[in-house]
Write a protein that holds these residues in place. Structure first.
Motif, PDB file in Angstrom:
ATOM      1  N   TYR A 131     -27.533 -15.546  23.177  1.00  0.00           N
ATOM      2  CA  TYR A 131     -27.255 -16.175  21.879  1.00  0.00           C
ATOM      3  C   TYR A 131     -28.133 -17.409  21.686  1.00  0.00           C
ATOM      4  CZ  TYR A 131     -22.967 -13.438  21.169  1.00  0.00           C
ATOM      5  OH  TYR A 131     -22.060 -12.443  20.975  1.00  0.00           O
ATOM      6  N   ALA A 132     -28.286 -18.178  22.756  1.00  0.00           N
ATOM      7  CA  ALA A 132     -29.100 -19.394  22.665  1.00  0.00           C
ATOM      8  C   ALA A 132     -30.550 -19.051  22.334  1.00  0.00           C
ATOM      9  CB  ALA A 132     -29.016 -20.183  23.971  1.00  0.00           C
ATOM     10  N   LEU A 133     -31.072 -18.026  22.971  1.00  0.00           N
ATOM     11  CA  LEU A 133     -32.452 -17.632  22.697  1.00  0.00           C
ATOM     12  C   LEU A 133     -32.603 -17.133  21.260  1.00  0.00           C
ATOM     13  CD1 LEU A 133     -35.271 -17.308  23.870  1.00  0.00           C
ATOM     14  CD2 LEU A 133     -34.633 -15.001  24.557  1.00  0.00           C
ATOM     15  N   GLY A 134     -31.656 -16.333  20.808  1.00  0.00           N
ATOM     16  CA  GLY A 134     -31.719 -15.813  19.439  1.00  0.00           C
ATOM     17  C   GLY A 134     -31.612 -16.901  18.391  1.00  0.00           C
ATOM     18  N   THR A 135     -30.678 -17.835  18.577  1.00  0.00           N
ATOM     19  CA  THR A 135     -30.541 -18.907  17.591  1.00  0.00           C
ATOM     20  C   THR A 135     -31.703 -19.888  17.673  1.00  0.00           C
ATOM     21  OG1 THR A 135     -29.108 -20.127  19.108  1.00  0.00           O
ATOM     22  CG2 THR A 135     -28.029 -18.768  17.424  1.00  0.00           C
TER      23      THR A 135
END
Length: 170
Positions: A131-135
Motif C-alpha cells: 500500500y505504501a509503495l502504491g500510494t
C-alpha cells in the motif's frame, strides 16, 4: 518641491503587502501547508461524520447518546485533521529539503519527490509495504500532474502564486 498646482508633491507609497507565495522560509512553508491540510482534514471529517452511523450506546439499542456522538465527532475530526496536516507538513518539508539539497533548484522533480514521500506516509499508516509503495507512486504522479502547466508552457509562468521558470532542455 511642488507640482503645477502648487500643492506639495507626494512621495510614492511603498507597498508593504505580505507575500502570499509559499516559497518563503522552511518553517513558514511547513506551517502554511500544515494548516491547510488540517483545515481540509476537518472538512473531510465533517463529511465522513455526516455519512457514518453513530455507535449505539443505549442499552435497548434505540438511540445513541449525545456524548457518544460528540466523542465520535471529535475523534474523527482529530484523526482526519492530523492525517492531512501531516501530509501537508511532509510535502512542504520534503519540497524544501529537496530544494536545499539541489542548491536552490525549484523544479518539478522536488514536487514529485515530495508527493512520493507524502503518499508513502498515507500508505504506511496501513502498515503494509505494498500500500505504501502504491500510494507513494500515486502521490508522486499527482504532484507531477500538479506541475503539468509548467511543462506545457514554454516561457515559464506564474501559477497559483508560485513562479515557475521555463522548462530546461537537456
Amino acid at each position: 518641491m511642488a507640482d503645477d498646482k502648487g500643492s506639495p508633491a507626494r512621495s510614492p507609497k511603498k507597498e508593504t503587502r505580505k507575500q502570499t507565495r509559499l516559497d518563503g522560509p522552511l518553517l513558514e512553508r511547513i506551517g502554511y501547508t500544515g494548516l491547510a491540510g488540517a483545515a481540509m482534514g476537518t472538512f473531510w471529517a465533517g463529511v465522513v461524520t455526516a455519512w457514518t452511523t453513530p455507535p449505539v450506546s443505549d442499552p435497548r439499542g434505540l438511540m445513541p447518546a449525545v456524548s457518544t456522538d460528540f466523542r465520535q465527532l471529535t475523534s474523527t475530526i482529530g484523526r482526519q485533521a492530523f492525517k492531512l496536516g501531516a501530509v501537508g507538513v511532509l510535502f512542504a518539508g520534503t519540497d524544501c529539503l529537496m530544494e536545499e539539497f539541489r542548491n536552490g533548484k525549484k523544479d518539478r522533480f522536488n514536487s514529485v519527490c515530495a508527493g512520493f514521500v507524502a503518499g508513502a506516509y498515507l500508505g504506511l499508516r496501513q502498515k503494509r509495504f505494498d500500500y505504501a509503495l502504491g500510494t507513494a507512486v500515486a502521490g508522486g504522479f499527482l504532484s507531477f500532474l500538479g506541475d503539468l502547466p509548467t511543462i506545457t508552457e514554454p516561457h515559464g509562468m506564474n501559477w497559483m502564486g508560485k513562479e515557475f521558470p521555463p522548462p530546461q532542455k537537456f
